[in-house]
Structures are given as structure tokens and as C-alpha cells.
Scaffold this motif. Sequence first.
Motif: not given
Length: 174
Positions: A32-39, A43-52
Amino acid sequence: MDDVTDIAEGKAMLGSLTDKQVEVLDLLVMHRTTKEIARELAIAPNTVDQRIGAVRDKWGTVNRKDTARLYAQLVELCGKPLCDFSRVDADPALPDEADQDLPVDPVFVLSDARPMERHPDWYGAPTIEPAGLEAFDAKFGRAGRIVAVIVLALMMAVTLAATLSIADVLGRLI
């Protein structure tokens, strides 16, 4: 990072993750892409990137792909099921496996191409209603589609005949 083969080490590495990081990694290994995970997690896409990024820092991996591959390996090593597949981006040196699940009936069905329905809570987006041929099929069924094809064919024949007669009249005038 080298492959982990010790179960205790693998459990320790998985134990160092927060529940929120595990949520993100579970979706990351499904490509999944960052946007798909965020949706999906609302949560915000930036939060996804921070967790990764936090997992990458803990484990010393260099990118998302390596992080996902290591997570899949650790989950498999510890005996937990992982989304019905065993590897993420297998080693390219290994030969390709022909283990794809193909449908029994290879005929294309319109519902195969339908977009996935979105949850109504995702950013207030409504669920997707059938449109186009799907809506037509839902309203009129297979018989309606056959009638529509016949009517369209007749309309095309009439249009072609009219075009030819106009071309004939114009040819006689010149």
C-alpha cells in the motif's frame, strides 16, 4: 540489514514496535502507498511516514522496501499469519514462481473492474454507487443489455445509410 534467523531476536524486534507501527507495517507489506495507508487508518500521510521512519531507525533498514521485507520475515519467523502470503519482494536471484491464483473461469466480468468501495468515514467520501454499464445491468439485466446492443446496431446502420445517401446526392451535384 542481514536476515534474522533467531526466533528470540525476531520476537524482540517485533516487541520493540508500538501497536500503531504494527498497523502501518501490516499495510505496508501489502504494497500500500502512504496515501492508501493514511486513508485506511484515518491518519495523515505524514504520520504514516513518521511511523515507518521510526521503525527504520530502530531496525537500521535503509528504505521502506527493506523495512517491509524484514517485517514480513520476522512475522513469518515468529509463526504469525501475514495476509496470506509469505514473502514481500522475494530475492530477485531466485527464479519466479508460477503460484498465482488464476480464476477458474478466465472470462472477464464487469464486476472485476469495479473500483473498491470506500468507507464512508474516509474524509467524508460517500461509498461509490454503480455507474455506467453496472448501473444499466442492475436496472435492466442481461436481456436489457441484449436489447440495447440491437438498438445501437440499428442506429449505427441507419446513420451509415443516411451518410451514404447524403454522399451520393452530393456526388451527383458535383
